[in-house]
Design a protein around this motif. Structure first.
Motif, PDB file in Angstrom:
ATOM      1  N   GLU A  30       8.371  -4.067  -1.096  1.00  0.00           N
ATOM      2  CA  GLU A  30       8.470  -3.075  -0.013  1.00  0.00           C
ATOM      3  C   GLU A  30       9.919  -2.648   0.214  1.00  0.00           C
ATOM      4  OE1 GLU A  30       4.419  -3.662   2.554  1.00  0.00           O
ATOM      5  OE2 GLU A  30       6.282  -4.314   3.503  1.00  0.00           O
ATOM      6  N   THR A  31      10.836  -3.594   0.093  1.00  0.00           N
ATOM      7  CA  THR A  31      12.251  -3.258   0.290  1.00  0.00           C
ATOM      8  C   THR A  31      12.735  -2.275  -0.777  1.00  0.00           C
ATOM      9  OG1 THR A  31      12.686  -5.409   1.284  1.00  0.00           O
ATOM     10  CG2 THR A  31      14.592  -4.219   0.409  1.00  0.00           C
ATOM     11  N   VAL A  32      12.378  -2.551  -2.020  1.00  0.00           N
ATOM     12  CA  VAL A  32      12.841  -1.689  -3.116  1.00  0.00           C
ATOM     13  C   VAL A  32      12.162  -0.313  -3.028  1.00  0.00           C
ATOM     14  CG1 VAL A  32      12.903  -1.391  -5.631  1.00  0.00           C
ATOM     15  CG2 VAL A  32      13.487  -3.607  -4.608  1.00  0.00           C
ATOM     16  N   LEU A  33      10.848  -0.293  -2.773  1.00  0.00           N
ATOM     17  CA  LEU A  33      10.160   0.999  -2.689  1.00  0.00           C
ATOM     18  C   LEU A  33      10.702   1.850  -1.545  1.00  0.00           C
ATOM     19  CD1 LEU A  33       6.387   0.085  -3.292  1.00  0.00           C
ATOM     20  CD2 LEU A  33       8.033   0.987  -4.922  1.00  0.00           C
ATOM     21  N   ALA A  34      11.002   1.198  -0.416  1.00  0.00           N
ATOM     22  CA  ALA A  34      11.421   1.960   0.764  1.00  0.00           C
ATOM     23  C   ALA A  34      12.909   2.321   0.734  1.00  0.00           C
ATOM     24  CB  ALA A  34      11.115   1.160   2.028  1.00  0.00           C
ATOM     25  N   ASP A  35      13.735   1.370   0.310  1.00  0.00           N
ATOM     26  CA  ASP A  35      15.183   1.550   0.482  1.00  0.00           C
ATOM     27  C   ASP A  35      15.971   1.737  -0.813  1.00  0.00           C
ATOM     28  OD1 ASP A  35      14.790   1.220   3.228  1.00  0.00           O
ATOM     29  OD2 ASP A  35      14.901  -0.958   3.046  1.00  0.00           O
ATOM     30  N   MET A  36      15.358   1.454  -1.956  1.00  0.00           N
ATOM     31  CA  MET A  36      16.031   1.681  -3.240  1.00  0.00           C
ATOM     32  C   MET A  36      15.048   2.384  -4.173  1.00  0.00           C
ATOM     33  SD  MET A  36      17.247  -2.302  -3.736  1.00  0.00           S
ATOM     34  CE  MET A  36      18.939  -2.314  -4.345  1.00  0.00           C
ATOM     35  N   PRO A  37      14.534   3.560  -3.768  1.00  0.00           N
ATOM     36  CA  PRO A  37      13.450   4.185  -4.532  1.00  0.00           C
ATOM     37  C   PRO A  37      13.854   4.587  -5.951  1.00  0.00           C
ATOM     38  CG  PRO A  37      14.280   5.673  -2.843  1.00  0.00           C
ATOM     39  CD  PRO A  37      14.934   4.354  -2.604  1.00  0.00           C
ATOM     40  N   GLU A  38      15.147   4.643  -6.229  1.00  0.00           N
ATOM     41  CA  GLU A  38      15.591   5.048  -7.565  1.00  0.00           C
ATOM     42  C   GLU A  38      15.562   3.870  -8.550  1.00  0.00           C
ATOM     43  OE1 GLU A  38      17.400   4.267  -5.050  1.00  0.00           O
ATOM     44  OE2 GLU A  38      18.982   2.950  -5.829  1.00  0.00           O
ATOM     45  N   LYS A  39      15.305   2.667  -8.028  1.00  0.00           N
ATOM     46  CA  LYS A  39      15.422   1.446  -8.834  1.00  0.00           C
ATOM     47  C   LYS A  39      14.106   1.078  -9.515  1.00  0.00           C
ATOM     48  CE  LYS A  39      19.246  -0.592  -7.790  1.00  0.00           C
ATOM     49  NZ  LYS A  39      20.499  -0.076  -8.316  1.00  0.00           N
ATOM     50  N   TYR A  40      14.190   0.649 -10.749  1.00  0.00           N
ATOM     51  CA  TYR A  40      13.016   0.073 -11.408  1.00  0.00           C
ATOM     52  C   TYR A  40      12.834  -1.359 -10.917  1.00  0.00           C
ATOM     53  CZ  TYR A  40      12.942   3.819 -14.884  1.00  0.00           C
ATOM     54  OH  TYR A  40      12.851   5.021 -15.518  1.00  0.00           O
ATOM     55  N   ILE A  41      11.585  -1.730 -10.629  1.00  0.00           N
ATOM     56  CA  ILE A  41      11.287  -3.126 -10.291  1.00  0.00           C
ATOM     57  C   ILE A  41      10.053  -3.574 -11.070  1.00  0.00           C
ATOM     58  CG2 ILE A  41      10.161  -2.374  -8.130  1.00  0.00           C
ATOM     59  CD1 ILE A  41      10.888  -5.249  -7.057  1.00  0.00           C
ATOM     60  N   ILE A  42      10.168  -4.761 -11.657  1.00  0.00           N
ATOM     61  CA  ILE A  42       9.086  -5.306 -12.491  1.00  0.00           C
ATOM     62  C   ILE A  42       8.603  -6.605 -11.852  1.00  0.00           C
ATOM     63  CG2 ILE A  42       8.460  -6.146 -14.772  1.00  0.00           C
ATOM     64  CD1 ILE A  42      10.812  -4.492 -15.879  1.00  0.00           C
TER      65      ILE A  42
ATOM     66  N   THR B 285       0.826  -1.214   0.000  1.00  0.00           N
ATOM     67  CA  THR B 285       0.000   0.000   0.000  1.00  0.00           C
ATOM     68  C   THR B 285       0.859   1.263   0.000  1.00  0.00           C
ATOM     69  OG1 THR B 285      -0.154  -0.153   2.420  1.00  0.00           O
ATOM     70  CG2 THR B 285      -1.958  -1.086   1.163  1.00  0.00           C
ATOM     71  N   LYS B 286       0.349   2.275  -0.725  1.00  0.00           N
ATOM     72  CA  LYS B 286       1.026   3.577  -0.767  1.00  0.00           C
ATOM     73  C   LYS B 286      -0.016   4.690  -0.629  1.00  0.00           C
ATOM     74  CE  LYS B 286       4.710   3.956  -3.580  1.00  0.00           C
ATOM     75  NZ  LYS B 286       5.413   4.117  -4.873  1.00  0.00           N
ATOM     76  N   ILE B 287       0.365   5.732   0.078  1.00  0.00           N
ATOM     77  CA  ILE B 287      -0.452   6.949   0.108  1.00  0.00           C
ATOM     78  C   ILE B 287       0.409   8.083  -0.431  1.00  0.00           C
ATOM     79  CG2 ILE B 287      -1.719   8.606   1.532  1.00  0.00           C
ATOM     80  CD1 ILE B 287      -2.242   6.370   3.538  1.00  0.00           C
ATOM     81  N   ASN B 288      -0.082   8.745  -1.455  1.00  0.00           N
ATOM     82  CA  ASN B 288       0.653   9.851  -2.090  1.00  0.00           C
ATOM     83  C   ASN B 288       2.102   9.460  -2.388  1.00  0.00           C
ATOM     84  OD1 ASN B 288      -1.663  11.444  -1.970  1.00  0.00           O
ATOM     85  ND2 ASN B 288      -1.147  12.149   0.087  1.00  0.00           N
ATOM     86  N   GLY B 289       2.273   8.261  -2.881  1.00  0.00           N
ATOM     87  CA  GLY B 289       3.602   7.822  -3.315  1.00  0.00           C
ATOM     88  C   GLY B 289       4.472   7.229  -2.224  1.00  0.00           C
ATOM     89  N   ALA B 290       4.063   7.363  -0.956  1.00  0.00           N
ATOM     90  CA  ALA B 290       4.905   6.856   0.130  1.00  0.00           C
ATOM     91  C   ALA B 290       4.402   5.480   0.579  1.00  0.00           C
ATOM     92  CB  ALA B 290       4.886   7.829   1.306  1.00  0.00           C
ATOM     93  N   LEU B 291       5.336   4.562   0.725  1.00  0.00           N
ATOM     94  CA  LEU B 291       4.997   3.213   1.166  1.00  0.00           C
ATOM     95  C   LEU B 291       4.413   3.234   2.574  1.00  0.00           C
ATOM     96  CD1 LEU B 291       5.309   0.089   0.632  1.00  0.00           C
ATOM     97  CD2 LEU B 291       7.501   0.281   1.826  1.00  0.00           C
ATOM     98  N   VAL B 292       3.322   2.490   2.777  1.00  0.00           N
ATOM     99  CA  VAL B 292       2.763   2.302   4.124  1.00  0.00           C
ATOM    100  C   VAL B 292       2.764   0.803   4.400  1.00  0.00           C
ATOM    101  CG1 VAL B 292       0.788   2.653   5.639  1.00  0.00           C
ATOM    102  CG2 VAL B 292       1.268   4.305   3.818  1.00  0.00           C
ATOM    103  N   ARG B 293       3.558   0.380   5.377  1.00  0.00           N
ATOM    104  CA  ARG B 293       3.643  -1.051   5.670  1.00  0.00           C
ATOM    105  C   ARG B 293       2.426  -1.502   6.474  1.00  0.00           C
ATOM    106  NH1 ARG B 293       9.074  -2.936   4.715  1.00  0.00           N
ATOM    107  NH2 ARG B 293      10.471  -1.179   4.368  1.00  0.00           N
TER     108      ARG B 293
END
Lengths: 67, 194
Positions: free
Chosen positions: B120-132, A35-43
């Motif tokens: 979640e790991t890529v979105l949170a800690d490697m936000p510059e990375k493309y993931i498919i 889930t994301k709100i306004n682009g930010a991940l929400v765990r």
């Protein structure tokens, strides 16, 4: 309020709800979500405390086994 | 772009493949055939007879670690592709470490919890990375249901609903369709990059 949920406009009959409530109201049935709100991940453990407000962009993605 | 131009551009690119099963093995082979410079393969599992209905392995590779068997098969196709293999069950810290220099990461896990963990790991800690990510590929038919959705640098390929089960098993055609769509998207990202 109006929000954008998975790129679709949705009207919600409240001024603010938590992300966890939104998931319930909208009946997302898959047990695993990202889930994301306004682009930010929400765990998962943050969803009960994460507010969704008018104009917010929310993304709820199913995780589906198979590969 | 000519095939020479495409290969020239891909020569310096690295793609991380997280999971070398149905999605990962077919995706990696497609990228190797196109001339990708380097692949980082990660998988903890061994090749089993039940994998051969959809995964890019052969009978004489049964019992081998999938990452190593896939490297061998890539070499048979094109030995100029640089392949780094890791026999490992990935977790957030090893994802950050092993895929740090990848231009694109392909999520090719089987289990939903692992898919959630890497996204979640890529979105949170490697936000510059493309993931498919591959989501929804069980059963057969319904070509038109398989789509690509984009959320910033995260792409989701699949039908978005069919979960693997006894009554809806993963089968060669549909799994390979999704895997090759992932590979096709890798090319689109890398070739439009510079």
């Amino acid at each position: 309020m109006e929000i954008l949920l998975n790129n679709r406009k949705e009207s919600i009959d409240k001024d603010e709800i938590s992300l966890a409530e939104l998931i319930q109201i909208k009946n997302f049935t898959f047990k695993l979500l990202v889930t994301k709100i306004n682009g930010a991940l929400v765990r998962k453990d943050e969803r009960a405390e994460a507010p969704v407000r008018d104009g917010d962009e929310v993304n709820i993605l199913h995780m589906i086994s198979g590969g | 772009m000519t095939i020479e131009e495409i290969r020239q551009r891909l020569k310096n690119k690295t793609v991380g493949i997280a999971g070398c099963g149905g999605l990962g093995s077919n995706c990696a082979i497609a990228l190797a055939r196109t001339g990708i410079g380097r692949l980082v393969l990660a998988d903890y599992d061994k090749v089993k007879p039940s994998n051969l209905n959809r995964q890019y392995f052969f009978r004489d590779q049964l019992g081998m670690f999938k990452a190593n068997a896939l490297r061998d098969n890539i070499r048979e196709i094109d030995d100029s592709v640089s392949v780094e293999t890791h026999v490992i069950s990935l977790d957030p810290s090893t994802i950050l470490e092993l895929f740090a220099d990848c231009d694109v990461i392909v999520e090719a896990f089987d289990i939903d919890t692992a898919k959630q963990m890497i996204i979640e790991t890529v979105l949170a800690d490697m936000p510059e990375k493309y993931i498919i990510s591959g989501q929804g590929l069980a059963g057969y038919g319904n070509n038109e249901g398989i789509t690509t959705k984009r959320l910033e640098k995260l792409f989701i390929v699949g039908d978005g609903e069919t979960e693997v089960s006894d009554s809806e098993p993963p089968l060669g055609p549909r799994v390979a369709v999704v895997a090759n769509m992932q590979a096709n998207l890798v090319l689109e990202i890398l070739l439009n990059d510079d």
